[in-house]
Design an enzyme around this catalytic site. Structure first.
Site, PDB file in Angstrom:
ATOM      1  CG  HIS A 192      -2.009  -1.087   1.149  1.00 12.54           C
ATOM      2  ND1 HIS A 192      -2.499  -1.611  -0.032  1.00 12.54           N
ATOM      3  CD2 HIS A 192      -2.671  -1.758   2.148  1.00 12.54           C
ATOM      4  CE1 HIS A 192      -3.421  -2.535   0.238  1.00 12.54           C
ATOM      5  NE2 HIS A 192      -3.533  -2.655   1.547  1.00 12.54           N
ATOM      6  CG  HIS A 238      -7.696  -0.662   2.742  1.00 15.31           C
ATOM      7  ND1 HIS A 238      -8.338  -1.521   3.613  1.00 15.31           N
ATOM      8  CD2 HIS A 238      -6.603  -1.327   2.323  1.00 15.31           C
ATOM      9  CE1 HIS A 238      -7.641  -2.641   3.716  1.00 15.31           C
ATOM     10  NE2 HIS A 238      -6.588  -2.557   2.931  1.00 15.31           N
ATOM     11  CD  GLU A 258      -8.084  -3.589  -0.272  1.00 17.72           C
ATOM     12  OE1 GLU A 258      -6.924  -3.182  -0.461  1.00 17.72           O
ATOM     13  OE2 GLU A 258      -8.336  -4.606   0.401  1.00 17.72           O
TER      14      GLU A 258
HETATM   15  C1  BGC Z   1      -4.177  -6.605   2.045  1.00 15.25           C
HETATM   16  C2  BGC Z   1      -3.986  -7.361   3.325  1.00 15.25           C
HETATM   17  C3  BGC Z   1      -3.601  -6.385   4.396  1.00 15.25           C
HETATM   18  C4  BGC Z   1      -4.671  -5.333   4.501  1.00 15.25           C
HETATM   19  C5  BGC Z   1      -4.303  -4.180   5.379  1.00 15.25           C
HETATM   20  C6  BGC Z   1      -5.285  -5.639   2.248  1.00 15.25           C
HETATM   21  O1  BGC Z   1      -5.496  -4.910   1.091  1.00 15.25           O
HETATM   22  O2  BGC Z   1      -4.434  -7.450   0.965  1.00 15.25           O
HETATM   23  O3  BGC Z   1      -3.022  -8.365   3.175  1.00 15.25           O
HETATM   24  O4  BGC Z   1      -3.389  -7.006   5.618  1.00 15.25           O
HETATM   25  O5  BGC Z   1      -4.908  -4.755   3.259  1.00 15.25           O
HETATM   26  O6  BGC Z   1      -4.251  -4.398   6.652  1.00 15.25           O
END
Ligand code: BGC
Length: 388
Positions: A142, A216, A354
């Site tokens: 991210h 998210h 997402e």
């Molecule tokens: C990911 C997870 C991650 C989470 C954030 C998701 O988009 O795929 O692996 O733990 O975001 O905490």
């Protein structure tokens, strides 16, 4: 992807998603929407350690109430009515800025420059090797340790016709978190008179770079803090997904969902197959994968997902222009965070959908490209429609 429009529509019809066309899918059953659009209201939410003020904007239109922070463009609260008109906040979050800064697993945040993982934070572009910030084991997640979710955005409110909304701007300087090019990002949140929440992303760069923006939000249509979402019914218009290795990096394969727990083409509950002894579910500790949307990349948002909470009757339909969606079943929520309403969040208490390009695309030549060059404009749109 190469999928023709006819195939896309046929696939959507086969999965029952065809009626969910973008922006018009709001179910209007029940009472009339209690309010029309109002000018967004701004208030102080808190201050960062360096004194920077973080504001919260409150918007309402078509029966949907949205609260957004200038920090991370975070959706701090999203309230919608149930079948009897009772409102609940269906998005996980905190009631104070300190918790967002200290311990948020991206609750409600804008994600950039790159949604999901890049293998070891390395990629090569035009023959030049780049190392971006590594913050998830040996990988980058991210956008790195200080991604777009932890930046203060410039926010302007607008009303336009029957819409209300916010325009958020953030400029990421050349080299930030290791990424090349100054990236100028504009995200527009619109609440329509139908109560739809639409996100339009735009970005430009002054050097070749990679971009993959998403949002998210952690959804619990029964209300945040009300318990598990395993009873929620989910449908995804995807016949394939991208399997991962134990670090959750795609292997490069586009695997069929048929005959696996990953088959959500026909509606089933989130929890139905989540405990199957499937290697991919062990890696993710549940669902934490990218589904390859049958429609592929589209100029306009097309329906891809439908979520329903049988207890409240609340529904969420998602349409997007993106080729993929990360369905994450809240596996790493572990009972250590206290949410907005004062309850502890535990594993499976929410799920994320997402919309995105596929994880690790900069290292996967067969995946749709995430490269952005000077003179081009990155554009992506996702629409969330609510019903009951
Ligand atoms: C990911 C997870 C991650 C989470 C954030 C998701 O988009 O795929 O692996 O733990 O975001 O905490």
């Amino acid at each position: 992807m190469g999928t023709s429009r006819r195939t896309v529509l046929a696939a959507a019809a086969a999965t029952g998603l065809a009626a969910a066309s973008a922006g018009t899918a709001h179910a209007t059953a029940g009472t009339a929407h209690p309010t029309g659009g109002r000018k967004p209201v701004k208030e102080l939410f808190g201050k960062l350690a360096d004194g920077t003020r973080v504001h919260r904007w409150s918007l309402e239109n078509g029966g949907t109430r949205l609260k957004v922070l200038s920090y991370g463009g975070i959706v701090q609260s999203l309230e919608i009515p149930d079948r009897r008109g009772r409102y609940a906040n269906v998005s996980l979050g905190f009631d104070n800025i300190e918790d967002y800064v200290a311990s948020s697993p991206y609750f409600g945040a804008l994600i950039g420059r790159y949604g999901n993982r890049i293998d070891k934070g390395k990629f090569t572009l035009d023959g030049k090797a780049y190392q971006v910030d590594v913050n998830d084991g040996e990988n980058s997640l991210h956008g790195g340790a200080k991604g777009f979710d932890k930046r203060v955005w410039d926010v302007e409110a607008f009303t336009s016709g029957s819409d209300v909304g916010l325009v958020l701007h953030y400029t990421s300087v050349d080299g930030e978190m290791g990424y090349p090019g100054t990236l100028r990002t504009k995200v527009t949140y619109t609440l329509t008179r139908h109560g739809d929440w639409r996100i339009d992303y735009e970005a430009t760069t002054d050097k070749a770079t990679v971009v993959n923006l998403t949002s998210h939000v952690y959804w619990n249509l029964a209300g945040e803090g009300s318990g598990s979402v395993y009873d929620h019914e989910l449908q995804l218009a995807a016949s394939r997904y991208t399997p991962v290795d134990k670090g959750l990096i795609p292997t490069g394969e586009l695997a069929p969902v048929a005959g696996t727990p990953f088959d959500f083409r026909r509606t089933k509950s989130v929890g139905e197959d989540i405990r199957e002894a499937h290697q991919q579910l062990l890696y993710g500790q549940g669902f934490d994968h990218n589904w390859v949307l049958d429609k592929g990349i589209t100029a306009k948002p097309e329906p891809i997902a439908k979520l329903r909470d049988p207890s409240s009757g609340r529904t969420l339909k998602i349409a997007t222009s993106e080729p993929g969606v990360q369905f994450y079943s809240g596996n790493f929520l572990d009972g250590t965070l206290v949410g907005t309403g004062g309850h502890i969040y535990r594993q499976g208490d929410a799920l994320c959908l997402e919309t995105q390009h596929f994880p690790d695309s900069p290292n996967q030549p067969k995946f749709p490209s995430t490269t952005l060059r000077p003179g081009q404009t990155y554009r992506s749109t996702t629409v969330h429609s609510f019903g009951r």
